[in-house]
Design an enzyme around this catalytic site. Structure first.
Site, PDB file in Angstrom:
ATOM      1  N   SER A 707     114.830  90.837 103.445  1.00  0.00           N
ATOM      2  CA  SER A 707     115.069  89.392 103.515  1.00  0.00           C
ATOM      3  C   SER A 707     115.636  88.933 104.858  1.00  0.00           C
ATOM      4  O   SER A 707     115.734  87.728 105.114  1.00  0.00           O
ATOM      5  CB  SER A 707     115.999  88.954 102.389  1.00  0.00           C
ATOM      6  OG  SER A 707     117.249  89.591 102.489  1.00  0.00           O
ATOM      7  N   LYS A 750     122.417  83.058  97.284  1.00  0.00           N
ATOM      8  CA  LYS A 750     122.432  82.903  98.741  1.00  0.00           C
ATOM      9  C   LYS A 750     122.769  81.473  99.143  1.00  0.00           C
ATOM     10  O   LYS A 750     123.551  81.240 100.079  1.00  0.00           O
ATOM     11  CB  LYS A 750     121.071  83.314  99.313  1.00  0.00           C
ATOM     12  CG  LYS A 750     120.784  84.809  99.196  1.00  0.00           C
ATOM     13  CD  LYS A 750     119.389  85.147  99.698  1.00  0.00           C
ATOM     14  CE  LYS A 750     119.117  86.633  99.600  1.00  0.00           C
ATOM     15  NZ  LYS A 750     117.760  87.000 100.065  1.00  0.00           N
TER      16      LYS A 750
END
Length: 801
Positions: A707, A750
């Site tokens: 990511s 996140k």
């Protein structure tokens, strides 16, 4: 050997005994008596005996013909032929019922017995064989042929064999308590070997059929060999019988001793009001109060009977007693009544937990299903989220809302399957598994059991506890959950299991398949502030002995504590910080010092220490530094990726404890830059003569995953172009060699981490739009999300002009 009496012949005759000793002087009765030329001989069939030559033996006659034969033979001084019957049950034997070989004998004396029978004392002389029966009435008479014994060729061998026979006979007499010592004396005083052999064959404890075979054997040495073999077998049986007798006597002595001791113990226990009987009585009384089915009742009766048969001092008695104690302590078919008041349950959940709207909605839906089904078959819920977000306390709230008992079962670090399934009761210290112990503790068969930290179960040498949980958490199998200690199935289908975990990655796939997974994300700033005001401050005031007016924390102060002194998804650290403030207040109160109950931001920093620096503009205000977003087991977090150029040959260096996938992302990013350097405005000379070093701070923390791909690429482009990245910007996404941006997971965690860190803008893959739309808009009200499909869009937006 047959029974032998050490008495004189005169005493035996006077008293009517059946047995005579060989040592009696019988020289007056010899074959040279008158009628030694006798041609026709009366034949006397006898039962259960065989007569041998040169042996004195009493014969008791009860048949009329036999009595007549004996009396006439004595009167005439005739020899009689004694033969054995083949079948002793035949009362009137015919010729075919008698053996053909017998012994000629002389009648010494006849004794008349009171009941009409007579006993004849006889001495054998010769073996014979019936040649022809000449008369059958009133008794048998026959012509005979005398048989001679075949003498052994090797006298020494014969004598040695007879010595062995004699020694073995003496040993048998010593072992057999039914043989009197006079037999020992008789054998020792027989000097003639042939007479000794015949005496032993007559009196040995052999079957009549075997004795008849010995009589028919013409070879003396063969007769001695066969006799010796049968004596050996008789001797072994006697030895075994004596061993069994001694062992049995010893066991009986021990049992009698234990019996008397147990009787004394029982008497003492009765005086004190206890004892085995009271144990059994207590268990039976407990069982009467239980509600269980016929199968359980039968099992209990079987086990209680086993307890009654056991010695109270035996180790197994306590094992069985403990087993039955546990068995009767289980609630079996005892249930609490569910409260399906959905409105009340909603109020209970709202009161105990602020936020978590989706979670509470899911729980209320499950309760509604339970109410409509009306069979109490409970779902298996798995609450997954970072620490401190209230997963465990949610289980307690569900139990309160349903009106059920609550039990928490910590599984962290569990590595033995027996902790779940229990041990077999044959082992020392055996006990039931934690599941049934929790059921027993709750006192009901339908509690709410929270399986805490299910993702932290280990696997040791004694099986896999996760595999044992497969049966527990399967609604189709746990109707008869088998515990090794209980030794029968127990119904867990009405238990409501709520499992908690921080991560799904370490949980077995079959276990996940049996659960209803509910994801719990971290709290926003506003939620944490509200939780602190509603719950945490009051709780710490009570725990530290303070009242509600002892100190106050306003919204600005709480937000400052959250931003400057904590970094988490949950509220556990926040509670610790409030607890530190409460202890400071308690100290001032105890020292009787004046203080302002309204705690200011300055006082917070004074109590908690220097606040954590949080200036993103300074960190990212140089080329090559990019803010990335990461997912961890404790929730979302931000991480910085920095790169720098140095003179070299176009090499790539990576540091920061990076995993394989993360290193590959950096390699892909550099190759993409080399392939598209013209479009990106990066000279070829810089790529050939500059080395680039990529570093992710906090190097001691392992980092991996794809990511951070777009953040690495943006950092490299920023360094090559020597241009800064926009402030308050973060990004997450995977890249391909051709510059396509791919979606990643953990978006909610996140984005919440980004809001906590003061991020204003976030770059995500277009495919992650649906994940963002599932997040409550209030959580993201200060955050702008930009969606991209290709790296060119990321660089265009992120790099300052």
């Amino acid at each position: 050997m047959t029974e032998f009496e050490d008495i004189s012949l005169e005493e035996m005759i006077g008293d009517g005994f059946d047995i005579v000793a060989e040592e009696i002087n019988l020289s007056d009765f010899s074959e040279t008596d008158k009628n030694s030329g006798q041609k026709i001989f009366p034949i006397l069939p006898v039962r259960n005996m065989v007569m041998f030559p040169n042996v004195v033996i009493p014969i008791t006659a009860g048949r009329k013909a036999s009595i007549q034969l004996l009396e006439e033979a004595q009167k005439n001084g005739d020899f009689i032929g004694i033969v054995s019957q083949k079948n002793s049950d035949i009362e009137q034997p015919a010729e075919k019922d008698m053996y053909q070989t017998g012994t000629l004998a002389k009648i010494i004396k006849i004794i008349k017995l009171p009941e009409g029978n007579i006993t004849a004392i006889t001495k054998g002389f010769h073996r014979f064989k019936i040649k022809k029966i000449v008369e059958k009435q009133p008794y048998f008479k026959a012509e005979i042929t005398k048989l001679k014994d075949s003498q052994p060729k090797n006298k020494e061998e014969y004598e040695a064999l007879l010595d062995n026979v004699k020694d073995l006979a003496l040993k048998i007499i010593e072992l057999d308590p039914n043989i009197p010592n006079a037999a020992n004396f008789a054998i020792k005083n027989i000097s003639n070997n042939d007479d000794l052999l015949n005496f032993i064959c007559t009196n040995a404890n052999f079957p009549s059929t075997e004795k008849q075979k010995l009589l028919e054997e013409k070879s003396l040495i063969e007769r001695a060999n066969k006799c010796y073999e049968m004596m050996h077998e008789d001797f072994r049986k006697l030895e075994l019988r004596n061993q069994i007798h001694q062992k049995t006597s010893k066991d009986l002595d021990k049992q009698q001793r234990e019996y008397f001791l147990n009787q004394q113990i029982r008497t003492i226990q009765d005086e004190l009001g206890g004892g085995p009987e009271s144990d059994v009585e207590d268990l039976i009384n407990k069982a009467k109060a239980k509600k269980w089915n016929q199968e359980v009742e039968e099992h209990f009766q079987k086990e209680i009977n086993r307890l009654q048969r056991q010695n109270p001092n035996a180790p197994d008695y306590n094992v069985q007693r403990n087993y039955l104690d546990f068995f009767t302590d289980l609630p079996w078919e005892t249930y609490t009544k569910d409260v399906f008041d959905i409105a009340k349950a909603e109020k209970t959940l709202d009161k105990a937990h602020f936020g978590l709207e989706d979670i509470k909605k899911r729980i209320l839906e499950h309760m509604a299903v339970l109410k409509l089904k009306n069979n109490m078959k409970s779902p298996i819920l798995l609450l997954v989220g970072p620490p401190g977000v209230g997963k465990t306390s949610l289980g307690k709230s569900v139990a309160d809302a349903l009106g059920r008992k609550y039990v928490r079962l910590s599984l962290g670090g569990l590595h033995d399957e027996s902790e779940i399934r229990g041990h077999r009761k044959t082992y020392i210290g055996a006990m039931a598994g934690r599941i049934l112990q929790s059921i027993k503790k709750s006192g009901t068969s339908n509690p709410v059991i929270v399986l805490d930290e299910i993702d932290k179960i280990g696997q040791g040498l004694h099986g896999d506890p996760s595999s044992a949980l497969l049966e527990v958490l399967d609604p189709e199998q746990n109707k008869a959950f088998y515990d090794n200690f209980l030794e029968m199935g127990y119904d867990l289908s009405k238990v409501m299991f709520i499992a908690t975990a921080n991560s799904l990655s370490t949980i077995q796939t079959p276990l996940l398949d049996r659960t209803e997974i509910i994801q719990i994300a971290g709290y926003t700033m506003e939620e944490k502030t509200e939780i602190a005001k509603r719950h945490l401050i009051k709780k710490q005031q009570e725990e530290n002995g303070l009242d509600s007016k002892s100190f106050k924390l306003g919204n600005p102060e709480l937000k400052h504590i959250i931003e400057a002194h904590t970094s988490e998804s949950g509220v556990r650290t926040l509670e610790k910080r409030i607890a530190a403030i409460a202890r400071w207040v308690a100290l001032q109160t105890a020292l009787v010092k004046e203080y302002n109950p309204k705690i200011t931001i300055e006082k917070v920093d004074e109590i908690l220490g220097v606040p954590r620096p949080k200036s993103l503009s300074e960190i990212t205000g140089v080329p090559g530094v990019v803010t990335g977003l990461a997912w961890t087991s404790v929730g979302g977090d931000i991480l910085y990726i920095e790169s720098i150029l140095s003179n070299g040959k176009g090499g790539l260096t990576m540091t920061g404890n990076l995993g394989t996938v993360m290193k590959e992302s950096a390699t892909i990013a550099l190759e993409y830059i080399k392939a598209r350097h013209d479009e990106l405005g990066i000279p070829q000379e810089d790529l050939d003569k500059k080395n680039i070093h990529v570093h992710v701070p906090e190097g001691a923390t392992p980092k991996d995953g794809p990511s951070a791909g777009i953040a690495m690429l943006t950092s490299m482009v920023s360094s090559f172009k020597n241009k800064k990245v926009k402030p308050h910007l973060a990004m997450t996404g995977e890249i391909t060699l051709r510059g396509k941006v791919l979606p990643v997971g953990g978006i909610k965690e996140k984005l919440l981490a980004a809001t906590r860190a003061g991020i204003k803008e976030v770059i995500l893959c277009e495919a992650n739009r649906k994940d963002v739309e599932e997040i409550k808009k209030d959580y993201l009200k200060n955050l702008t999300v930009h969606y991209v499909n290709r790296m060119e869009e990321v660089i265009e937006f992120a790099i300052e002009k």
